[in-house]
Every structure is written in C-alpha cells, then in structure tokens.
Write a protein that holds these residues in place. Structure first.
Motif, mmCIF file in Angstrom:
data_model
loop_
_atom_site.group_PDB
_atom_site.id
_atom_site.type_symbol
_atom_site.label_atom_id
_atom_site.label_comp_id
_atom_site.label_asym_id
_atom_site.label_seq_id
_atom_site.Cartn_x
_atom_site.Cartn_y
_atom_site.Cartn_z
ATOM 1 N N THR A 1 0.848 -1.182 0.000
ATOM 2 C CA THR A 1 0.000 0.000 0.000
ATOM 3 C C THR A 1 0.888 1.237 0.000
ATOM 4 O OG1 THR A 1 -1.754 -1.085 1.264
ATOM 5 C CG2 THR A 1 -1.728 1.319 1.286
ATOM 6 N N THR A 2 0.631 2.152 -0.921
ATOM 7 C CA THR A 2 1.304 3.445 -0.905
ATOM 8 C C THR A 2 0.316 4.476 -0.376
ATOM 9 O OG1 THR A 2 2.664 2.833 -2.812
ATOM 10 C CG2 THR A 2 2.544 5.169 -2.244
ATOM 11 N N ALA A 3 0.616 4.989 0.825
ATOM 12 C CA ALA A 3 -0.251 5.978 1.454
ATOM 13 C C ALA A 3 0.021 7.353 0.836
ATOM 14 C CB ALA A 3 -0.004 6.023 2.958
ATOM 15 N N PRO A 4 -1.006 8.172 0.654
ATOM 16 C CA PRO A 4 -0.836 9.470 -0.025
ATOM 17 C C PRO A 4 -0.250 10.532 0.911
ATOM 18 C CG PRO A 4 -3.122 9.185 0.580
ATOM 19 C CD PRO A 4 -2.416 7.902 0.975
ATOM 20 N N VAL A 5 0.983 10.300 1.340
ATOM 21 C CA VAL A 5 1.609 11.213 2.302
ATOM 22 C C VAL A 5 3.125 11.151 2.137
ATOM 23 C CG1 VAL A 5 1.705 9.448 4.113
ATOM 24 C CG2 VAL A 5 1.686 11.848 4.750
ATOM 25 N N LEU A 6 3.782 12.266 2.428
ATOM 26 C CA LEU A 6 5.239 12.334 2.495
ATOM 27 C C LEU A 6 5.641 12.427 3.957
ATOM 28 C CD1 LEU A 6 5.712 14.923 -0.388
ATOM 29 C CD2 LEU A 6 6.366 12.528 -0.490
ATOM 30 N N ILE A 7 6.692 11.694 4.345
ATOM 31 C CA ILE A 7 7.061 11.589 5.751
ATOM 32 C C ILE A 7 8.392 12.279 6.065
ATOM 33 C CG2 ILE A 7 7.713 9.965 7.582
ATOM 34 C CD1 ILE A 7 4.750 10.030 7.076
ATOM 35 N N GLY A 8 9.390 12.089 5.209
ATOM 36 C CA GLY A 8 10.723 12.614 5.502
ATOM 37 C C GLY A 8 11.352 11.887 6.681
ATOM 38 N N GLY A 9 12.263 12.542 7.372
ATOM 39 C CA GLY A 9 12.882 11.953 8.551
ATOM 40 C C GLY A 9 13.792 10.791 8.210
ATOM 41 N N THR A 10 13.940 9.891 9.163
ATOM 42 C CA THR A 10 14.869 8.761 9.013
ATOM 43 C C THR A 10 14.154 7.418 9.122
ATOM 44 O OG1 THR A 10 15.368 8.831 11.381
ATOM 45 C CG2 THR A 10 16.809 10.103 9.920
ATOM 46 N N ALA A 11 12.870 7.389 8.792
ATOM 47 C CA ALA A 11 12.099 6.146 8.877
ATOM 48 C C ALA A 11 12.697 5.070 7.981
ATOM 49 C CB ALA A 11 10.647 6.398 8.489
ATOM 50 N N ARG A 12 12.554 3.804 8.402
ATOM 51 C CA ARG A 12 13.098 2.681 7.647
ATOM 52 C C ARG A 12 12.274 2.391 6.400
ATOM 53 N NH1 ARG A 12 13.201 -2.002 11.988
ATOM 54 N NH2 ARG A 12 11.077 -1.206 12.233
ATOM 55 N N ARG A 13 12.888 1.638 5.471
ATOM 56 C CA ARG A 13 12.188 1.121 4.309
ATOM 57 C C ARG A 13 11.469 -0.170 4.703
ATOM 58 N NH1 ARG A 13 17.128 0.014 0.784
ATOM 59 N NH2 ARG A 13 15.555 -0.994 -0.530
ATOM 60 N N ILE A 14 10.740 -0.765 3.753
ATOM 61 C CA ILE A 14 10.016 -1.998 4.062
ATOM 62 C C ILE A 14 10.943 -3.208 4.061
ATOM 63 C CG2 ILE A 14 7.864 -1.086 3.115
ATOM 64 C CD1 ILE A 14 8.285 -3.019 0.715
ATOM 65 N N THR A 15 12.177 -3.048 3.535
ATOM 66 C CA THR A 15 13.127 -4.156 3.469
ATOM 67 C C THR A 15 14.490 -3.705 3.950
ATOM 68 O OG1 THR A 15 11.990 -5.072 1.538
ATOM 69 C CG2 THR A 15 14.202 -5.874 1.963
ATOM 70 N N LEU A 16 15.085 -4.475 4.871
ATOM 71 C CA LEU A 16 16.455 -4.253 5.322
ATOM 72 C C LEU A 16 17.187 -5.585 5.266
ATOM 73 C CD1 LEU A 16 15.814 -1.991 8.453
ATOM 74 C CD2 LEU A 16 16.709 -1.249 6.247
ATOM 75 N N SER A 17 18.384 -5.596 4.693
ATOM 76 C CA SER A 17 19.144 -6.840 4.588
ATOM 77 C C SER A 17 20.635 -6.535 4.642
ATOM 78 C CB SER A 17 18.807 -7.576 3.294
ATOM 79 O OG SER A 17 19.177 -6.810 2.158
ATOM 80 N N ALA A 18 21.412 -7.555 4.940
ATOM 81 C CA ALA A 18 22.864 -7.386 5.043
ATOM 82 C C ALA A 18 23.502 -7.153 3.678
ATOM 83 C CB ALA A 18 23.477 -8.618 5.703
ATOM 84 N N HIS A 19 22.875 -7.673 2.626
ATOM 85 C CA HIS A 19 23.453 -7.570 1.291
ATOM 86 C C HIS A 19 22.403 -7.058 0.307
ATOM 87 C CE1 HIS A 19 25.544 -10.922 3.395
ATOM 88 N NE2 HIS A 19 26.609 -10.249 3.000
ATOM 89 N N GLU A 20 22.874 -6.382 -0.708
ATOM 90 C CA GLU A 20 21.977 -5.938 -1.767
ATOM 91 C C GLU A 20 21.645 -7.110 -2.676
ATOM 92 O OE1 GLU A 20 22.379 -3.057 -5.613
ATOM 93 O OE2 GLU A 20 22.953 -2.175 -3.674
#
Length: 253
Positions: free
Chosen positions: A209-228
């Motif tokens: 879901t893409t919410a119709p809002v801009l957040i800014g700041g340092t919030a995380r993405r939906i995916t974090l991993s040790a390697h690309e």
C-alpha cells in the motif's frame, strides 16, 4: 487523463471480487509466502515509529482481508513489541466462506495463529501476544535461546518451536509451518524479517500500500538486509482509492 494499466477503482469491487484478486494459489502443497506492507510516497515504512501511522481506510480493508485469507501470520519479535501485537481479529463468517470457495480462510472460521520469529525468545509472557488471543501463538526460536525464557513462553500458552541452533533459518521457519499444514503464509514484517526472506529467495509475492503522504525523517524502508540483491517482480494488479491510496500486488517473475 492517463490511466494506469490494469488499475481498478476499489469502490467498483464487490467483497467477493476483492477476495478473488488476493486469492492464494489453489491446492498448495508447500508454503506460499505473501508479504504485506504500507509505505509513504517517499518510501517510509513507519510514521511515528509504527506502520499504523500510515494506515488509510483502503489499507485497513485489504489488511483485514489478507488476514482472513491466511493460514498463519508470520512476524518478527521486534514488530510484535513495537506494534503491541495481540492475536489476529478476523471475520469468522468470511473465513468460512473463503474456505468454501477454496481460496483461503478456515473451515471453522477460526483466526490464523501468529508465528513470531525470535532467536533469543525475548518475549514478555504478560504481553497481548499471549493474553489477548483466541489461538496460541507459535514462537519460532533457537536451541541456544535461554531455557527459562522458552519455559515462560510455554507457560504463557505459546507453542515453542526450535528452527535453528543459534539463528532462525528461513527455510526451517517455513518447514515448521508446512509441518502444521500452514501453507498460506502472510508475513507482516518487520523489514529485517522481510529482507531475510527475500535474500533467501522465499517471498512469492508482495502486497504494498502506498499511502498518499510524504514523511521525511529517518524512517526505515520496508526491506532491510545485510546484502543488496535484486528480485524481479511482476505487477498483478493496481487498486485505487478516492483518497489517493494505491494498493499493488506484485508476484515473483
């Protein structure tokens, strides 16, 4: 106005048609892993440190439907603590109808259990995870986790399942669910668990879901991993709501 290919207005869909769009594949004999996330336009996975801060009515509608379709809800312990998870609240009548249509649900209408991943068994026995649930949670942990923590979890009503020696391996997690006939897997995060599943090439689809809002700041993405890594996905559908919310379903190519 330029139209998005295959885009559908959410208000044009009946409840059954919406369920059809999110149906799991028929006759599964192995886990099908669906992940579900909400993000801001600029990629933030949280607002005020919780994903609920990004929720919209359309997101809530699909969130509840996905839970009704699932056999089990897979989630990391960090997300359980941050979002104060209790047991899943689902629609028993809809769960029975979905089962009759062979696209999800449960024959008795029972809610899906939560399966919580925690290598250290670091969960509070007095939390809502154990005190506010209709079905016992499955706690996926390790042989190395402290025995007293695992005993406290068992005493609180959780089913303790060891899925690794010192780390919870993703294949062992899914194997443990498969042993219990829980093939329709809904992963609700967090980003670290999502990244580990993706890195292991075990995610079959993403509902975003893409919410119709801009957040800014340092919030995380939906995916974090040790390697690309790169996982190529194919768009299955796009749903639009009048408030600007965009709901997409992506399947592994």
């Amino acid at each position: 106005m330029q139209r998005i290919p295959n885009a559908i207005q959410l208000t044009e869909l009946t409840a059954d048609r919406l369920a059809d769009l999110y149906a799991y594949p028929a006759a599964l004999d192995a886990p099908w892993v669906r992940t579900n996330f909400v993000s801001s336009i600029d990629g933030a996975a949280t607002a005020g440190d919780v994903s609920q801060g990004l929720g919209t009515p359309a997101d809530k509608t699909v969130f509840l439907l996905l839970r009704d379709l699932a056999d089990v809800i897979l989630v990391g312990a960090g997300t359980v603590r941050a979002e104060n998870y209790g047991g899943a609240r689902t629609d028993a009548a809809r769960r029975r109808r979905l089962h009759e249509r062979a696209i999800g649900g449960h024959p008795d209408g029972a809610p899906p259990p939560l399966a919580v991943v925690t290598a250290s068994a670091a969960l509070e026995p007095g939390s809502r995870l154990f005190t506010d649930t209709a079905v016992p949670p499955l706690i996926l942990t390790t042989a190395a986790a402290p025995a007293d923590r695992k005993q406290a979890i068992a005493d609180a009503g959780g089913e303790v399942i060891e899925v690794g020696g010192v780390a919870c391996t993703q294949k062992a997690i899914l194997a443990a669910l498969a042993e219990r006939g829980l093939y329709r897997v809904l992963c609700e995060g967090g980003p670290h668990l999502h990244g580990e599943l993706l890195e292991a090439d075990l995610v079959d689809e993403l509902c975003l879901t893409t919410a119709p809002v801009l957040i800014g700041g340092t919030a995380r993405r939906i995916t974090l991993s040790a390697h690309e890594f790169q996982t190529t996905m194919r768009r299955r559908h796009v749903l639009l709501d009048d408030d600007g919310t965009i709901l997409t379903r992506w399947v592994r190519r």
